[in-house]
Write a protein that holds these residues in place. Structure first.
Motif, PDB file in Angstrom:
ATOM      1  N   ALA A 218     -68.077  43.993 138.748  1.00 51.89           N
ATOM      2  CA  ALA A 218     -69.523  43.770 138.652  1.00 51.89           C
ATOM      3  C   ALA A 218     -69.830  42.305 138.352  1.00 51.89           C
ATOM      4  N   TYR A 219     -69.016  41.696 137.505  1.00 49.47           N
ATOM      5  CA  TYR A 219     -69.188  40.273 137.200  1.00 49.47           C
ATOM      6  C   TYR A 219     -68.963  39.425 138.445  1.00 49.47           C
ATOM      7  N   LEU A 220     -67.956  39.769 139.237  1.00 50.62           N
ATOM      8  CA  LEU A 220     -67.686  39.037 140.472  1.00 50.62           C
ATOM      9  C   LEU A 220     -68.836  39.203 141.466  1.00 50.62           C
ATOM     10  N   GLN A 221     -69.370  40.411 141.560  1.00 50.06           N
ATOM     11  CA  GLN A 221     -70.493  40.643 142.464  1.00 50.06           C
ATOM     12  C   GLN A 221     -71.714  39.834 142.045  1.00 50.06           C
ATOM     13  N   ARG A 222     -71.914  39.666 140.753  1.00 52.28           N
ATOM     14  CA  ARG A 222     -73.041  38.874 140.260  1.00 52.28           C
ATOM     15  C   ARG A 222     -72.843  37.392 140.543  1.00 52.28           C
ATOM     16  N   LEU A 223     -71.581  36.920 140.502  1.00 54.30           N
ATOM     17  CA  LEU A 223     -71.309  35.513 140.796  1.00 54.30           C
ATOM     18  C   LEU A 223     -71.525  35.201 142.278  1.00 54.30           C
ATOM     19  N   VAL A 224     -71.142  36.158 143.145  1.00 49.30           N
ATOM     20  CA  VAL A 224     -71.236  35.945 144.593  1.00 49.30           C
ATOM     21  C   VAL A 224     -72.079  37.078 145.174  1.00 49.30           C
ATOM     22  N   PRO A 225     -73.402  37.020 145.017  1.00 56.21           N
ATOM     23  CA  PRO A 225     -74.241  38.135 145.474  1.00 56.21           C
ATOM     24  C   PRO A 225     -74.239  38.325 146.980  1.00 56.21           C
ATOM     25  N   GLY A 226     -73.924  37.279 147.745  1.00 57.41           N
ATOM     26  CA  GLY A 226     -73.928  37.412 149.196  1.00 57.41           C
ATOM     27  C   GLY A 226     -72.717  38.107 149.756  1.00 57.41           C
ATOM     28  N   ALA A 227     -71.685  38.289 148.959  1.00 52.86           N
ATOM     29  CA  ALA A 227     -70.465  38.973 149.405  1.00 52.86           C
ATOM     30  C   ALA A 227     -70.511  40.444 148.996  1.00 52.86           C
ATOM     31  N   THR A 228     -69.606  41.223 149.552  1.00 49.38           N
ATOM     32  CA  THR A 228     -69.486  42.638 149.198  1.00 49.38           C
ATOM     33  C   THR A 228     -68.180  42.839 148.434  1.00 49.38           C
ATOM     34  N   VAL A 229     -68.290  43.264 147.189  1.00 46.22           N
ATOM     35  CA  VAL A 229     -67.114  43.407 146.331  1.00 46.22           C
ATOM     36  C   VAL A 229     -66.626  44.850 146.370  1.00 46.22           C
ATOM     37  N   VAL A 230     -65.327  45.008 146.540  1.00 43.17           N
ATOM     38  CA  VAL A 230     -64.665  46.310 146.481  1.00 43.17           C
ATOM     39  C   VAL A 230     -63.596  46.243 145.394  1.00 43.17           C
ATOM     40  N   LYS A 231     -63.650  47.166 144.465  1.00 40.97           N
ATOM     41  CA  LYS A 231     -62.633  47.232 143.410  1.00 40.97           C
ATOM     42  C   LYS A 231     -61.523  48.173 143.845  1.00 40.97           C
ATOM     43  N   GLY A 232     -60.275  47.704 143.776  1.00 38.52           N
ATOM     44  CA  GLY A 232     -59.169  48.574 144.146  1.00 38.52           C
ATOM     45  C   GLY A 232     -57.850  47.846 144.192  1.00 38.52           C
ATOM     46  N   LEU A 233     -56.796  48.606 144.420  1.00 33.76           N
ATOM     47  CA  LEU A 233     -55.407  48.122 144.494  1.00 33.76           C
ATOM     48  C   LEU A 233     -54.940  47.519 143.177  1.00 33.76           C
ATOM     49  N   ASN A 234     -55.720  47.671 142.110  1.00 32.70           N
ATOM     50  CA  ASN A 234     -55.356  47.061 140.833  1.00 32.70           C
ATOM     51  C   ASN A 234     -54.255  47.819 140.110  1.00 32.70           C
ATOM     52  N   THR A 235     -53.898  49.007 140.602  1.00 33.73           N
ATOM     53  CA  THR A 235     -52.818  49.773 139.971  1.00 33.73           C
ATOM     54  C   THR A 235     -51.458  49.489 140.605  1.00 33.73           C
ATOM     55  N   LEU A 236     -51.418  48.626 141.625  1.00 25.20           N
ATOM     56  CA  LEU A 236     -50.153  48.259 142.265  1.00 25.20           C
ATOM     57  C   LEU A 236     -49.554  47.068 141.536  1.00 25.20           C
ATOM     58  N   SER A 237     -48.327  47.197 141.130  1.00 23.46           N
ATOM     59  CA  SER A 237     -47.659  46.105 140.434  1.00 23.46           C
ATOM     60  C   SER A 237     -46.999  45.159 141.424  1.00 23.46           C
ATOM     61  N   ALA A 238     -46.760  43.941 140.975  1.00 29.45           N
ATOM     62  CA  ALA A 238     -46.086  42.965 141.827  1.00 29.45           C
ATOM     63  C   ALA A 238     -44.678  43.435 142.184  1.00 29.45           C
ATOM     64  N   TRP A 239     -44.015  44.107 141.264  1.00 30.04           N
ATOM     65  CA  TRP A 239     -42.654  44.576 141.512  1.00 30.04           C
ATOM     66  C   TRP A 239     -42.639  45.639 142.603  1.00 30.04           C
ATOM     67  N   ALA A 240     -43.594  46.587 142.541  1.00 28.70           N
ATOM     68  CA  ALA A 240     -43.648  47.641 143.561  1.00 28.70           C
ATOM     69  C   ALA A 240     -43.993  47.064 144.930  1.00 28.70           C
ATOM     70  N   LEU A 241     -44.900  46.086 144.976  1.00 29.54           N
ATOM     71  CA  LEU A 241     -45.270  45.471 146.246  1.00 29.54           C
ATOM     72  C   LEU A 241     -44.103  44.706 146.849  1.00 29.54           C
ATOM     73  N   GLN A 242     -43.382  43.983 146.018  1.00 27.54           N
ATOM     74  CA  GLN A 242     -42.295  43.145 146.520  1.00 27.54           C
ATOM     75  C   GLN A 242     -41.125  43.973 147.015  1.00 27.54           C
ATOM     76  N   ASN A 243     -40.874  45.106 146.361  1.00 29.87           N
ATOM     77  CA  ASN A 243     -39.734  45.940 146.738  1.00 29.87           C
ATOM     78  C   ASN A 243     -40.111  47.065 147.690  1.00 29.87           C
ATOM     79  N   GLY A 244     -41.376  47.140 148.076  1.00 27.68           N
ATOM     80  CA  GLY A 244     -41.799  48.139 149.039  1.00 27.68           C
ATOM     81  C   GLY A 244     -41.800  49.560 148.525  1.00 27.68           C
ATOM     82  N   LEU A 245     -41.877  49.747 147.195  1.00 29.02           N
ATOM     83  CA  LEU A 245     -41.843  51.092 146.611  1.00 29.02           C
ATOM     84  C   LEU A 245     -43.263  51.639 146.509  1.00 29.02           C
ATOM     85  N   LEU A 246     -43.881  51.855 147.658  1.00 27.27           N
ATOM     86  CA  LEU A 246     -45.265  52.314 147.682  1.00 27.27           C
ATOM     87  C   LEU A 246     -45.409  53.734 148.204  1.00 27.27           C
ATOM     88  N   THR A 247     -44.327  54.346 148.639  1.00 25.35           N
ATOM     89  CA  THR A 247     -44.395  55.695 149.196  1.00 25.35           C
ATOM     90  C   THR A 247     -44.856  56.684 148.136  1.00 25.35           C
TER      91      THR A 247
END
Length: 485
Positions: free
Chosen positions: A134-163
């Motif tokens: 919500a804070y990001l949306q207020r800073l950039v009102p002309g853009a569309t903000v979507v919240k997500g993917l925040n539960t993916l860790s860098a380790w899981a992304l790097q090692n492809g453990l997303l199944t």
């Protein structure tokens, strides 16, 4: 979903339009492969996300304040200034902390009409008065903000453990969420839409939860451990002190614990397969598998993996404690004392070979070893790196068929342990059954119910019961009248 990319002309970007899936025909796949995605942030999360996007067939550009000194980035990606990156991509992943969001206010003209995916998390709940998205949306009102993917860790992304991983998205634009969902699906994760951006606070609190899927199994394990520990403490230690005047409190640390661990392990293992049996009876009774189960059963079934791993942990403790029994001081002292007493009194204890005892002892140990081996096999296949390499049929065979075989072998291990003690009056101290008898109740029920499900007549019986419950009162009255006539 297809994207019509904006054309950069004299520093001006045309609007970005998002089209639903199937709206572009055969040329969609080619356009999708060449799509350029932007990432703001060159830290661990940004680099790992970029690597995964490159592996998924996207082009990746990083936006950085210092494009020439931002450190190593995934091979195949580009790095440029924030302004240039914002102009070149229609979908931008924000992989920076909330305290650094202010720089995006100056980029507001370049972010007009763009989709910003906020991946940020906080260190604790209630850290800020409003959600980061919500804070990001207020800073950039002309853009569309979507919240997500925040539960993916860098380790899981790097090692492809997303199944099998599930990510949640929320935002005020359906088209923007569809665009992000398509990228996430191509990365290999399952997407769940949580509604508007007002749900951002809930999504940002997800990573702050401590083992949410383990809470129920751990509570059950702690409850069972506490119950059986005090139950056996009363039956073994306190009973010996009150009735026989013996102080055997030293057995609490090893002997008593080694009785509790296998009991809790077997009960937890049986609780892994009991909800599946209950669900099968629900489906047979209802005559369909497309109705939702009760919430308590859903929650139970979702934590079966954690229950199995907790059971495996207790089985490991039981195996380790069993190995150290011969080196305990009390065991060595008892053995030496017996030999010394026989030498003093010049006696020899009769030692006849008992074939029944030999068969029982060997069977007990063999079943324990086999059960523990299958335990470990089930635990290994539950790991994402191992389970991901198996087909669904292979995984189902191991977790279901071999799982029930493990439960059967471990239950037989317990029955053989007390095969000649069930009818002895001395077994029931203060008229209470021993712990191993109590722990055999649940697995025995699970195995019997499983056998009933496999019988062909059960389906017909439950169908008749279901039809009887669904019959209306008028039908029952008419039938009774016809019968009487």
């Amino acid at each position: 979903m297809t994207v019509t990319s904006g054309v950069i002309e004299e520093g001006k970007i045309e609007s970005v339009s998002l089209h639903p899936l199937g709206g572009r025909g055969a040329g969609m796949a080619t356009t999708q492969e060449q799509e350029l995605l932007c990432i703001f942030g060159t830290g661990d999360l940004g680099r790992s996300l970029g690597l995964r996007l490159l592996q998924s067939g996207y082009k990746v550009a990083y936006g950085s304040r210092r494009p020439h000194s931002c450190g190593p980035l995934p091979e195949g990606s580009r790095v440029m200034s924030h302004e240039a990156a914002a102009k070149a991509a229609r979908l931008i992943f924000i992989c920076v902390h909330r305290e650094h969001y202010t720089f995006m206010e100056t980029l507001a003209p370049y972010l007009e009409g763009k989709v910003l995916v906020d991946l940020s998390n906080n260190l604790k709940k209630g850290m800020y008065p409003e959600p980061n998205a919500a804070y990001l949306q207020r800073l950039v009102p002309g853009a569309t903000v979507v919240k997500g993917l925040n539960t993916l860790s860098a380790w899981a992304l790097q090692n492809g453990l997303l199944t099998g991983k599930q990510v949640c998205l929320c935002g005020n634009s359906t088209e923007a969420k569809q665009a992000v969902a398509e990228v996430a699906t191509k990365m290999g994760v399952t997407v769940l839409d949580r509604g508007s951006l007002s749900a951002a606070q809930e999504l940002e609190d997800f990573p702050l939860q401590l083992f949410p899927e383990w809470r129920l199994p751990l509570r059950i394990a702690v409850g069972l451990t506490a119950f059986f520990f005090f139950y056996l403490l009363i039956r073994d230690v306190i009973y010996a002190y009150v009735e026989q005047g013996k102080d055997i409190s030293y057995r609490i640390m090893v002997s008593l614990a080694n009785k509790v661990f296998p009991i809790v392990s077997l009960v937890m293992l049986s609780l892994c397969y009991l909800p599946g049996v209950i669900a099968a009876f629900f489906q047979l009774y209802r005559g369909t598998k497309y109705k939702r189960f009760p919430n308590w059963l859903d929650r139970w079934m979702l934590c079966r993996k954690q229950m199995g791993l907790v059971a495996l942990g207790f089985a490991f403790l039981h195996a380790i404690y069993t190995f150290i029994i011969p080196i305990r001081y009390s065991v060595r002292h008892k053995l030496i004392s017996r030999v010394v007493n026989e030498m003093k009194n010049n006696k020899t204890t009769p030692f006849d070979f008992n074939y029944t005892e030999a068969w029982g002892t060997d069977s007990f140990y063999v079943l324990g070893i086999l059960g523990f081996f299958l335990y470990v096999l089930l635990g290994l296949t539950s790991l994402p790196s191992v389970g991901g390499s198996l087909s669904w049929r292979e995984f189902s065979f191991i977790q279901s068929k071999l799982g029930h075989l493990t439960l059967f072998i471990c239950t037989a291990h317990g029955y053989i342990y007390g095969w000649n003690k069930f009818l002895r009056p001395s077994t029931y101290k203060w008229y209470t059954p021993p712990g191993y008898m109590l722990c055999l109740v649940v697995p025995s029920v699970v195995l019997v119910l499983k056998m009933l499900i496999l019988l062909p007549c059960v389906d017909r019986t439950l169908t008749r019961i279901r039809q009887g419950w669904e019959r209306t009162p008028s039908e029952e009255t008419g039938k009774a009248t016809a019968t009487n006539l």
